[in-house]
Design an enzyme around this catalytic site. Structure first.
Site, mmCIF file in Angstrom:
data_model
loop_
_atom_site.group_PDB
_atom_site.id
_atom_site.type_symbol
_atom_site.label_atom_id
_atom_site.label_comp_id
_atom_site.label_asym_id
_atom_site.label_seq_id
_atom_site.Cartn_x
_atom_site.Cartn_y
_atom_site.Cartn_z
ATOM 1 C CB CYS A 1 -0.935 0.015 1.196
ATOM 2 S SG CYS A 1 -2.312 -1.087 0.944
HETATM 3 N N1 CO8 Z 1 -20.044 -9.792 7.608
HETATM 4 C C1 CO8 Z 1 -20.491 -10.011 8.872
HETATM 5 N N2 CO8 Z 1 -19.680 -10.275 9.921
HETATM 6 C C2 CO8 Z 1 -18.361 -10.335 9.669
HETATM 7 C C3 CO8 Z 1 -17.816 -10.118 8.377
HETATM 8 C C4 CO8 Z 1 -18.725 -9.845 7.334
HETATM 9 N N3 CO8 Z 1 -18.307 -9.627 6.082
HETATM 10 N N4 CO8 Z 1 -16.474 -10.222 8.443
HETATM 11 C C5 CO8 Z 1 -16.168 -10.503 9.733
HETATM 12 N N5 CO8 Z 1 -17.303 -10.569 10.481
HETATM 13 C C6 CO8 Z 1 -17.418 -10.873 11.902
HETATM 14 C C7 CO8 Z 1 -16.199 -11.621 12.425
HETATM 15 O O1 CO8 Z 1 -16.325 -13.007 12.207
HETATM 16 C C8 CO8 Z 1 -16.215 -11.260 13.892
HETATM 17 O O2 CO8 Z 1 -17.169 -12.080 14.543
HETATM 18 P P1 CO8 Z 1 -16.904 -12.589 16.044
HETATM 19 O O3 CO8 Z 1 -16.803 -11.344 16.873
HETATM 20 O O4 CO8 Z 1 -18.112 -13.428 16.326
HETATM 21 O O5 CO8 Z 1 -15.609 -13.354 15.991
HETATM 22 C C9 CO8 Z 1 -16.748 -9.828 13.908
HETATM 23 O O6 CO8 Z 1 -17.430 -9.652 12.667
HETATM 24 C C10 CO8 Z 1 -15.649 -8.790 14.022
HETATM 25 O O7 CO8 Z 1 -14.588 -9.131 13.086
HETATM 26 P P2 CO8 Z 1 -13.223 -8.355 13.044
HETATM 27 O O8 CO8 Z 1 -12.662 -8.265 14.430
HETATM 28 O O9 CO8 Z 1 -12.374 -8.961 11.983
HETATM 29 O O10 CO8 Z 1 -13.745 -6.930 12.549
HETATM 30 P P3 CO8 Z 1 -13.060 -5.520 12.657
HETATM 31 O O11 CO8 Z 1 -13.916 -4.637 13.418
HETATM 32 O O12 CO8 Z 1 -11.616 -5.604 13.040
HETATM 33 O O13 CO8 Z 1 -13.104 -5.029 11.111
HETATM 34 C C11 CO8 Z 1 -11.580 -4.798 9.241
HETATM 35 C C12 CO8 Z 1 -12.407 -5.747 10.116
HETATM 36 C C13 CO8 Z 1 -12.560 -3.865 8.531
HETATM 37 C C14 CO8 Z 1 -10.792 -5.614 8.259
HETATM 38 C C15 CO8 Z 1 -10.660 -3.938 10.122
HETATM 39 O O14 CO8 Z 1 -9.967 -4.756 11.036
HETATM 40 C C16 CO8 Z 1 -9.626 -3.168 9.308
HETATM 41 O O15 CO8 Z 1 -9.942 -2.444 8.387
HETATM 42 N N6 CO8 Z 1 -8.380 -3.226 9.702
HETATM 43 C C17 CO8 Z 1 -7.298 -2.518 9.020
HETATM 44 C C18 CO8 Z 1 -6.836 -3.361 7.891
HETATM 45 C C19 CO8 Z 1 -5.934 -2.646 6.944
HETATM 46 O O16 CO8 Z 1 -5.851 -1.463 6.868
HETATM 47 N N7 CO8 Z 1 -5.229 -3.406 6.200
HETATM 48 C C20 CO8 Z 1 -4.360 -2.846 5.243
HETATM 49 C C21 CO8 Z 1 -4.342 -3.751 4.132
HETATM 50 S S1 CO8 Z 1 -3.996 -2.917 2.682
HETATM 51 C C22 CO8 Z 1 -2.371 -3.176 2.167
HETATM 52 O O17 CO8 Z 1 -1.422 -3.077 2.842
HETATM 53 C C23 CO8 Z 1 -2.174 -3.550 0.737
HETATM 54 C C24 CO8 Z 1 -1.996 -5.010 0.629
HETATM 55 C C25 CO8 Z 1 -1.928 -5.372 -0.799
HETATM 56 C C26 CO8 Z 1 -3.245 -5.229 -1.542
HETATM 57 C C27 CO8 Z 1 -3.937 -6.532 -1.689
HETATM 58 C C28 CO8 Z 1 -5.119 -6.412 -2.635
HETATM 59 C C29 CO8 Z 1 -5.969 -7.652 -2.766
#
Ligand code: CO8
Length: 377
Positions: free
Chosen positions: A160
């Site tokens: 990124c």
């Molecule tokens: N629908 C419903 N529920 C869901 C879903 C969904 N789609 N997904 C997860 N849940 C559930 C989980 O199972 C979990 O349930 P439980 O509590 O029962 O275990 C609950 O929701 C909460 O899950 P999370 O703790 O995972 O949820 P978060 O609040 O942490 O949100 C995010 C998830 C949105 C992913 C958040 O953690 C986030 O945005 N974090 C930052 C990530 C980030 O910035 N990453 C950077 C990556 S980009 C990069 O560097 C480039 C890489 C190369 C590109 C690749 C391209 C393909």
């Protein structure tokens, strides 16, 4: 005797946006149909407790957890087909312009037109992206040829942070005199390396390509563009965002469907660890330039998660700063890897006045953070 370096200006920007849009509703409908299909296929094993049933995704979760409402993709029918769940691209012959080069050339031509520069004036092309379509020849050299540019081109990948790291490389080349006009392109075909069958991440990414033109300040008419005051990069190894796809897979007898051969992450850890790193990085960079966050007119931040950006900005300038100080584009584009902060810059720069300060900052896999401090001319 102290060396004196020429100033550097971002003189143009461009954005290629695919025609296809996938709304959260469409995405969740396709994912849930896929999950139901898989659960029906494995019904006996699920009943016996030897196979885990897939759980439905939800629009409410996606919007609350990320702020993303839709994403642009190059090809949506394959992604939304519950029997496939990834895009469908026609293979192209070696004599045809590759897809990644095609979108990069589109964005680059827009940026060149914005800068008032012809392709033959360009003497360096940097293609900086989270993933390259092929190993070699470098995408940048194909793009260089299509633009009619002189000089040289090379590819680079810092996930990124690829765009901000490339801006530093361009700035250094211009300062050192190895180039006078550099095009930086960020073609992000994330749809081809996202795991659309994993509800934890299927909503995160979108496809676009951004482009910037950087020139020596003495080649750009006064009052045009943004002067680069400084760039600062940092990396710190982390496995929390990873993709193990690569040329070793065949020799390791890997199954191409293995989960770790597309994007995967520990999203919550990334969120917690990167927010304080990014805020401290920007503050330190500004301090090194004799500036403070409160003096910055606009922050064009990496676009991964709405909550992340709000926290970074809160740490820098307080809770009251709104979208005018740090505009969000991820609601429409989703996370576009390295292109996100450049889209924010491209769409939210025309109202800045001469002398206004701005910061372009990326953060992502690596971990990697890159900041570019600019001043409107
Ligand atoms: N629908 C419903 N529920 C869901 C879903 C969904 N789609 N997904 C997860 N849940 C559930 C989980 O199972 C979990 O349930 P439980 O509590 O029962 O275990 C609950 O929701 C909460 O899950 P999370 O703790 O995972 O949820 P978060 O609040 O942490 O949100 C995010 C998830 C949105 C992913 C958040 O953690 C986030 O945005 N974090 C930052 C990530 C980030 O910035 N990453 C950077 C990556 S980009 C990069 O560097 C480039 C890489 C190369 C590109 C690749 C391209 C393909």
């Amino acid at each position: 005797m102290q060396a004196s370096f020429p100033g550097v200006v971002i003189s143009g920007s461009g954005l290629f946006r695919p025609a296809d849009v996938i709304t959260n509703d469409e995405l969740v409908t396709a994912f849930n149909a896929y999950a139901d299909r898989q659960n029906a296929l494995h019904a006996d094993a699920i009943a016996a407790g030897t196979h885990q049933a897939l759980t439905h995704s939800s629009v409410e979760f996606i919007e609350k957890a990320s702020g993303i409402r839709q994403r642009f993709v190059l090809e949506k029918s394959g992604v939304l087909d519950p029997t496939r769940m990834y895009p469908r691209f026609e293979p192209r012959g070696d004599d045809q312009l590759s897809l990644m080069a095609e979108i990069a050339v589109d964005a680059a031509r827009q940026a060149l037109a914005d800068a008032g520069v012809a392709g033959e004036q360009v003497d360096a092309v940097i293609c900086a992206s989270a993933n390259m379509q092929r190993a070699y020849p470098a995408m940048a050299i194909e793009i260089q040829q299509a633009l009619g540019a002189r000089g040289f081109g090379f590819d680079m990948n810092v996930a990124c942070s690829s765009a901000t790291f490339a801006i530093e490389q361009a700035t250094n080349a211009l300062r050192c005199g190895t180039a006078r006009c550099v095009v930086v392109v960020n073609p992000e075909i994330t749809s081809a390396h996202l795991e659309w069958r994993d509800r934890d991440c299927h909503f995160i990414f979108g496809d676009v390509c951004t482009a910037l033109v950087l020139q020596r300040a003495d080649d750009v008419p006064a009052g045009r563009g943004f002067e680069v005051l400084g760039t600062q990069l940092v990396t710190q190894f982390s496995n929390n965002i990873r993709n193990n796809f690569g040329f070793m897979n065949r020799a390791e007898d890997r199954d191409p469907a293995d989960r770790d051969l597309t994007f995967y992450q520990e999203g919550r850890k990334v969120f917690k660890e990167v927010v304080p790193m990014a805020a401290a990085h920007i503050e330190a960079h500004l301090a090194a330039l004799g500036q403070a966050p409160a003096q910055v007119r606009r922050f064009w931040l990496h676009q991964a998660n709405q909550g992340m950006n709000q926290l970074v900005i809160k740490k820098l300038v307080g809770a009251d700063a709104g979208s005018d100080v740090a505009p969000l584009i991820l609601d429409r584009y989703a996370n576009t890897a390295s292109a996100g902060s450049v889209i924010a810059f491209h769409e939210h720069r025309s109202d800045l006045q001469a002398g206004d300060l701005g910061v372009i900052c990326s953060f992502g896999a690596g971990y990697s953070i890159g900041s570019v401090v600019v001043r409107k001319r």
